[in-house]
Enzyme design. Structure first.
Site, PDB file in Angstrom:
ATOM      1  N   GLY A 192       4.664  -7.534   2.997  1.00 60.24           N
ATOM      2  CA  GLY A 192       3.799  -8.564   2.741  1.00 60.24           C
ATOM      3  C   GLY A 192       3.745  -8.968   1.050  1.00 60.24           C
ATOM      4  O   GLY A 192       4.690  -8.458   0.444  1.00 60.24           O
ATOM      5  N   ILE A 223       2.279  -7.632  -1.354  1.00 67.22           N
ATOM      6  CA  ILE A 223       2.406  -6.421  -2.304  1.00 67.22           C
ATOM      7  C   ILE A 223       3.713  -6.035  -2.267  1.00 67.22           C
ATOM      8  O   ILE A 223       4.576  -5.875  -3.249  1.00 67.22           O
ATOM      9  CB  ILE A 223       1.442  -5.302  -1.728  1.00 67.22           C
ATOM     10  CG1 ILE A 223      -0.028  -5.990  -2.008  1.00 67.22           C
ATOM     11  CG2 ILE A 223       1.687  -4.043  -2.909  1.00 67.22           C
ATOM     12  CD1 ILE A 223      -1.182  -5.028  -1.479  1.00 67.22           C
ATOM     13  N   ARG A 267       7.468  -5.898  10.178  1.00 62.96           N
ATOM     14  CA  ARG A 267       7.322  -6.579  11.593  1.00 62.96           C
ATOM     15  C   ARG A 267       8.169  -7.768  11.706  1.00 62.96           C
ATOM     16  O   ARG A 267       9.250  -7.929  12.628  1.00 62.96           O
ATOM     17  CB  ARG A 267       6.045  -7.082  11.910  1.00 62.96           C
ATOM     18  CG  ARG A 267       5.096  -6.234  12.499  1.00 62.96           C
ATOM     19  CD  ARG A 267       3.566  -6.260  12.462  1.00 62.96           C
ATOM     20  NE  ARG A 267       3.252  -6.875  11.098  1.00 62.96           N
ATOM     21  CZ  ARG A 267       1.809  -6.916  10.932  1.00 62.96           C
ATOM     22  NH1 ARG A 267       0.951  -7.137  11.722  1.00 62.96           N
ATOM     23  NH2 ARG A 267       1.500  -7.410   9.532  1.00 62.96           N
ATOM     24  N   ARG A 288      -2.052   3.081   3.530  1.00 69.22           N
ATOM     25  CA  ARG A 288      -3.369   3.854   3.802  1.00 69.22           C
ATOM     26  C   ARG A 288      -2.902   5.388   4.443  1.00 69.22           C
ATOM     27  O   ARG A 288      -1.741   5.384   5.063  1.00 69.22           O
ATOM     28  CB  ARG A 288      -3.944   3.178   5.122  1.00 69.22           C
ATOM     29  CG  ARG A 288      -4.746   2.142   4.944  1.00 69.22           C
ATOM     30  CD  ARG A 288      -5.918   2.342   4.197  1.00 69.22           C
ATOM     31  NE  ARG A 288      -7.008   1.206   3.794  1.00 69.22           N
ATOM     32  CZ  ARG A 288      -6.527   0.463   2.701  1.00 69.22           C
ATOM     33  NH1 ARG A 288      -6.029   0.652   1.868  1.00 69.22           N
ATOM     34  NH2 ARG A 288      -7.632  -0.624   2.661  1.00 69.22           N
ATOM     35  N   GLU A 330     -10.416  10.490   2.711  1.00 66.60           N
ATOM     36  CA  GLU A 330     -10.829  10.472   1.532  1.00 66.60           C
ATOM     37  C   GLU A 330     -12.459  10.504   1.094  1.00 66.60           C
ATOM     38  O   GLU A 330     -13.101   9.777   2.280  1.00 66.60           O
ATOM     39  CB  GLU A 330     -10.294   9.086   1.058  1.00 66.60           C
ATOM     40  CG  GLU A 330      -8.792   8.803   1.174  1.00 66.60           C
ATOM     41  CD  GLU A 330      -8.323   7.425   0.830  1.00 66.60           C
ATOM     42  OE1 GLU A 330      -9.314   6.421   0.288  1.00 66.60           O
ATOM     43  OE2 GLU A 330      -7.143   7.265   0.749  1.00 66.60           O
ATOM     44  N   HIS A 355      -6.837   6.756  -4.754  1.00 66.26           N
ATOM     45  CA  HIS A 355      -6.928   5.489  -4.070  1.00 66.26           C
ATOM     46  C   HIS A 355      -7.428   4.564  -5.037  1.00 66.26           C
ATOM     47  O   HIS A 355      -8.454   3.817  -5.021  1.00 66.26           O
ATOM     48  CB  HIS A 355      -8.064   5.269  -2.968  1.00 66.26           C
ATOM     49  CG  HIS A 355      -7.662   4.183  -1.819  1.00 66.26           C
ATOM     50  ND1 HIS A 355      -7.999   4.114  -0.710  1.00 66.26           N
ATOM     51  CD2 HIS A 355      -7.282   2.975  -2.209  1.00 66.26           C
ATOM     52  CE1 HIS A 355      -7.627   3.027   0.042  1.00 66.26           C
ATOM     53  NE2 HIS A 355      -7.146   2.366  -0.909  1.00 66.26           N
ATOM     54  N   ILE A 356      -6.558   4.323  -6.135  1.00 63.87           N
ATOM     55  CA  ILE A 356      -6.696   3.356  -7.373  1.00 63.87           C
ATOM     56  C   ILE A 356      -5.752   2.236  -7.365  1.00 63.87           C
ATOM     57  O   ILE A 356      -5.451   1.576  -8.330  1.00 63.87           O
ATOM     58  CB  ILE A 356      -6.733   4.180  -8.697  1.00 63.87           C
ATOM     59  CG1 ILE A 356      -5.503   4.809  -8.691  1.00 63.87           C
ATOM     60  CG2 ILE A 356      -7.847   5.076  -8.543  1.00 63.87           C
ATOM     61  CD1 ILE A 356      -5.082   5.269 -10.165  1.00 63.87           C
ATOM     62  N   GLY A 357      -5.168   1.925  -6.170  1.00 57.49           N
ATOM     63  CA  GLY A 357      -4.197   0.806  -6.050  1.00 57.49           C
ATOM     64  C   GLY A 357      -4.487  -0.620  -6.816  1.00 57.49           C
ATOM     65  O   GLY A 357      -3.652  -0.954  -7.490  1.00 57.49           O
TER      66      GLY A 357
HETATM   67  C1  GLV Z   1      -7.231  -1.147  -0.880  1.00 51.86           C
HETATM   68  O1  GLV Z   1      -6.733  -0.212  -0.553  1.00 51.86           O
HETATM   69  C2  GLV Z   1      -7.429  -2.171  -0.111  1.00 51.86           C
HETATM   70  O2  GLV Z   1      -6.923  -2.396   0.904  1.00 51.86           O
HETATM   71  O3  GLV Z   1      -7.790  -3.262  -0.831  1.00 51.86           O
HETATM   72  C1  GLV Z   2      -4.845  -0.916  -2.882  1.00 53.64           C
HETATM   73  O1  GLV Z   2      -5.847  -0.608  -3.336  1.00 53.64           O
HETATM   74  C2  GLV Z   2      -3.992  -0.213  -1.943  1.00 53.64           C
HETATM   75  O2  GLV Z   2      -3.938   0.896  -2.305  1.00 53.64           O
HETATM   76  O3  GLV Z   2      -3.168  -0.642  -1.108  1.00 53.64           O
END
Ligand code: GLV
Ligand code: GLV
Length: 322
Positions: free
Chosen positions: A159, A161, A181, A240, A269, A288-290
């Site tokens: 996607g 990201i 997919r 996830r 989490e 979980h700091i993406g």
């Molecule tokens: C974080 O994990 C998000 O889905 O924005």
């Molecule tokens: C965003 O926060 C992610 O973990 O996808």
């Protein structure tokens, strides 16, 4: 006189300016905690008379919650992922679901890229060694890790990201392949090759999961998947926790089926001190700091507020999950 303003629940403390702004159009209730999720009972109670809920990814937005309020119009999730929401049920009930795509793309890709480098070069172990006073001197193989430049990266989930990550990997002259997919035209423009999941596992030096969690991807990184990967492979997960069977990942690391892993997301989490990943040097674990930069979190909250304003005005939200 009956107050005609819509009622909005925000399930976590957010900066005051956003609450003030929304309060011009709505009656806003904010759960005051910054770190802790709203307890389930309090959430169910507060949700009962609301028109709109601005939720966190840690809030279960399930059938019980939706059934407790026949007037619920919308759930706006402060995240791009929405696996915490029973989306099919919401749609069946005509509840609008919104998320925060786009604004967090580059930030989350950056974290994935960082985690790849940090894990390959054993940065956390290295920093810990020094800070704990255990650095006895320079040594030829002290904390020798793996190179990233020119290696093969396999991106699971292409996607926005995934594409933003691929762009960063190009800067390291990496060969990029992906599984998704469907094929991505943006990936093609970057010269990334579409491969089967099996091929991705077998031939990538870095396998990076950026996919949303669905019933098809739940537990997809399991013993069978890790056993196909190279012994020198590094597995990275910013999607996830539910994509991964954690015990299988732990076994794969301890039995040296793969070399190392870096995860920003976990099954349950927050994890406690006894989680087995915490004592495993070859697993980098982040909380979980993406998308966690100040600017991006501001932009995500802004996006939620705009969605709420649109709904209050009877207009289409800007990022609805259909
Ligand atoms: C974080 O994990 C998000 O889905 O924005
Ligand atoms: C965003 O926060 C992610 O973990 O996808």
């Amino acid at each position: 006189m009956k107050d005609s303003k819509m009622k909005v629940l925000i399930t976590r403390s957010i900066p005051e300016q956003f609450v003030t702004r929304l309060s011009q159009y709505a009656e806003v209730e904010v759960y005051g905690e910054t770190m802790k999720p709203m307890p389930r009972e309090a959430l169910l109670e507060s949700a009962k008379d609301k028109d709109i809920i601005i939720s966190m990814l840690s809030d279960a937005m399930d059938k019980t919650l939706m059934d407790s309020n026949p007037n619920l119009k919308a759930i706006i999730n402060l995240a791009v992922g929405y696996d915490n929401i029973d989306i099919d049920y919401a749609h069946k009930k005509g509840i609008i679901i919104c998320n925060t795509p786009d604004v967090l793309t580059e930030t989350t890709a950056e974290l994935a890229f960082t985690l790849m480098l940090v894990t390959a070069r054993r940065i956390i172990e290295a920093s810990t060694l020094v800070k704990e006073g255990n650095w006895v001197g320079w040594s030829p193989y002290l904390l020798a890790g793996l190179d990233v430049y020119g290696k093969t990266v396999g991106i699971f989930g292409m996607g926005s990201i995934g594409v933003a990550l691929a762009r960063r990997c190009k800067g390291l002259n990496m060969y990029i392949q992906y599984h998704n997919r469907s094929e991505s035209k943006y990936a093609k423009e970057l010269g990334a090759d579409y491969v089967s999941f099996e091929e991705l596992l077998k031939t990538s030096d870095f396998v990076i999961c950026t996919a949303p969690l669905t019933s098809e991807t739940q537990d997809i990184f399991n013993q069978s998947a890790f056993s196909k990967m190279k012994n020198s492979a590094i597995f990275i997960n910013v999607g996830r926790g539910g994509h991964v069977v954690e015990q299988d990942l732990l076994d794969a690391i301890q039995q040296q089926t793969i070399y190392a892993a870096g995860v920003d997301v976990l099954n349950d989490e927050p994890v406690g001190r006894d989680h087995p990943f915490l004592t495993e040097e070859r697993i980098t674990v982040l909380p979980h700091i993406g998308s966690a930069t100040k600017d991006t979190r501001d932009a995500m909250i802004e996006r939620c507020i705009i969605n709420a304003e649109q709904i209050i005005r009877g207009k289409s939200p800007v990022s609805e999950v259909k």
